[in-house]
Design a protein around this motif. Structure first.
Motif, PDB file in Angstrom:
ATOM      1  N   GLY A  36      -7.028  20.816 -12.415  1.00  0.00           N
ATOM      2  CA  GLY A  36      -6.021  19.641 -12.008  1.00  0.00           C
ATOM      3  C   GLY A  36      -5.570  19.675 -10.515  1.00  0.00           C
ATOM      4  N   GLN A  37      -5.369  20.936  -9.960  1.00  0.00           N
ATOM      5  CA  GLN A  37      -5.268  21.032  -8.682  1.00  0.00           C
ATOM      6  C   GLN A  37      -6.113  20.696  -8.116  1.00  0.00           C
ATOM      7  N   TYR A  38      -7.211  21.039  -8.218  1.00  0.00           N
ATOM      8  CA  TYR A  38      -8.613  20.511  -7.448  1.00  0.00           C
ATOM      9  C   TYR A  38      -8.682  19.134  -7.543  1.00  0.00           C
ATOM     10  N   LEU A  39      -8.392  18.184  -8.413  1.00  0.00           N
ATOM     11  CA  LEU A  39      -8.641  16.896  -8.400  1.00  0.00           C
ATOM     12  C   LEU A  39      -7.531  16.169  -7.955  1.00  0.00           C
ATOM     13  N   GLY A  40      -6.245  16.592  -7.893  1.00  0.00           N
ATOM     14  CA  GLY A  40      -5.184  16.191  -7.402  1.00  0.00           C
ATOM     15  C   GLY A  40      -5.053  16.422  -5.723  1.00  0.00           C
ATOM     16  N   GLU A  41      -6.065  17.264  -5.569  1.00  0.00           N
ATOM     17  CA  GLU A  41      -6.054  17.511  -3.941  1.00  0.00           C
ATOM     18  C   GLU A  41      -7.135  16.488  -3.278  1.00  0.00           C
ATOM     19  N   THR A  42      -8.237  16.286  -4.127  1.00  0.00           N
ATOM     20  CA  THR A  42      -9.307  15.681  -3.407  1.00  0.00           C
ATOM     21  C   THR A  42      -9.636  14.365  -3.828  1.00  0.00           C
ATOM     22  N   GLU A  43      -8.740  13.805  -4.707  1.00  0.00           N
ATOM     23  CA  GLU A  43      -9.088  12.218  -5.181  1.00  0.00           C
ATOM     24  C   GLU A  43      -7.805  11.610  -4.980  1.00  0.00           C
ATOM     25  N   PRO A  44      -7.903  10.254  -4.472  1.00  0.00           N
ATOM     26  CA  PRO A  44      -6.861   9.370  -4.264  1.00  0.00           C
ATOM     27  C   PRO A  44      -6.037   8.823  -5.581  1.00  0.00           C
ATOM     28  N   TYR A  45      -5.198   9.387  -6.309  1.00  0.00           N
ATOM     29  CA  TYR A  45      -4.603   8.692  -7.454  1.00  0.00           C
ATOM     30  C   TYR A  45      -3.332   8.148  -7.017  1.00  0.00           C
ATOM     31  N   ASP A  46      -2.945   7.266  -7.875  1.00  0.00           N
ATOM     32  CA  ASP A  46      -1.704   6.210  -7.870  1.00  0.00           C
ATOM     33  C   ASP A  46      -0.496   7.122  -8.233  1.00  0.00           C
ATOM     34  N   ALA A  47      -0.782   8.003  -9.279  1.00  0.00           N
ATOM     35  CA  ALA A  47       0.041   8.704 -10.009  1.00  0.00           C
ATOM     36  C   ALA A  47      -0.402   9.710 -10.897  1.00  0.00           C
ATOM     37  N   ILE A  48       0.210  10.810 -11.228  1.00  0.00           N
ATOM     38  CA  ILE A  48      -0.157  11.901 -11.973  1.00  0.00           C
ATOM     39  C   ILE A  48       0.740  12.166 -13.046  1.00  0.00           C
ATOM     40  N   VAL A  49       0.145  12.467 -14.341  1.00  0.00           N
ATOM     41  CA  VAL A  49       0.974  12.955 -15.317  1.00  0.00           C
ATOM     42  C   VAL A  49       0.375  14.625 -15.714  1.00  0.00           C
TER      43      VAL A  49
END
Length: 223
Positions: A36-49
């Motif tokens: 989760g940390q990796y994806l949140g740092e490398t992908e441009p999400y509009d929001a995260i749960v």
């Protein structure tokens, strides 16, 4: 709009992804804190749960890492803990909102809609641009009061443009925010969806800004 769900319980992860996908979002998933940390740092999400109780790396540490890295993506934390101190810890780490387990899926959807609205400067769940109106609660789109039926990808495109009305959005940005990881991404596909959307809306609200992308704005005389 593209979201990330970080939840280690396989069934709850599946339920969240399914509900969010049905609501018109592109959704990626992770099952532990490190992924989760990796994806949140490398992908441009509009929001995260983000679940708090994760294996490998707990949710608070993941969230603190994102904020230290300068990530401002809205984060909704999920927690089975009901102590007020845990909620405070989540907010202090950079969370924007929380839902305590067990929860109703509609509450998660409503809170995410609110986070997405606030992030783009909208106060109401109904967004308008000229004769076009989009209700984020129901997913209903109308033009001058007449309902318009859109496919899921057409709806995602219009929703993203509505959330960012008045700003030029590049094709690359649309590709990153409309498709999940598994989708075969191709910027040419965006042009196809824009063409279909223009035809269905039958009004001049989506402008092409040559060399830059697309701009959603009310037609002349309707601003």
């Amino acid at each position: 709009m593209r979201l990330l769900v970080v939840e280690d319980d396989p069934e709850l992860n599946r339920q969240l992804v399914e509900a969010l996908s049905d609501a018109g979002y592109a959704v990626d998933r992770a099952y532990d804190g490190e992924e989760g940390q990796y994806l949140g740092e490398t992908e441009p999400y509009d929001a995260i749960v983000l679940d708090i109780g994760l294996p490998k790396l707990d949710g608070i540490s993941v969230l603190e890492s994102w904020r230290r890295a300068g990530k401002v993506t809205p984060v909704l934390i999920l927690t089975a803990r009901d102590r007020w101190s845990d909620k405070v810890q989540g907010f202090d780490a950079g969370a924007d909102d929380y839902v305590a387990k067990p929860f109703h899926m509609e509450e998660v959807l409503a809170r995410l809609r609110a986070l997405l609205r606030r992030a783009s400067g909208h106060a109401s769940s109904e967004m308008t641009c000229g004769p076009v109106r989009l209700d984020t609660r129901s997913g209903r789109v109308t033009v001058e009061g007449t309902a318009v039926k859109l496919t899921s990808h057409e709806y995602r495109l219009l929703s993203y443009l509505m959330h960012h009305a008045g700003r030029v959005v590049s094709r690359g940005e649309l590709v990153e925010h409309l498709y999940d990881q598994d989708f075969d991404r191709d910027s040419n596909t965006i042009e196809v969806f824009v063409g279909r959307l223009r035809k269905k809306l039958d009004c001049d609200v989506i402008q092409t800004v040559r060399g830059l992308g697309y701009l959603l704005a009310a037609p002349e005389g309707q601003r």
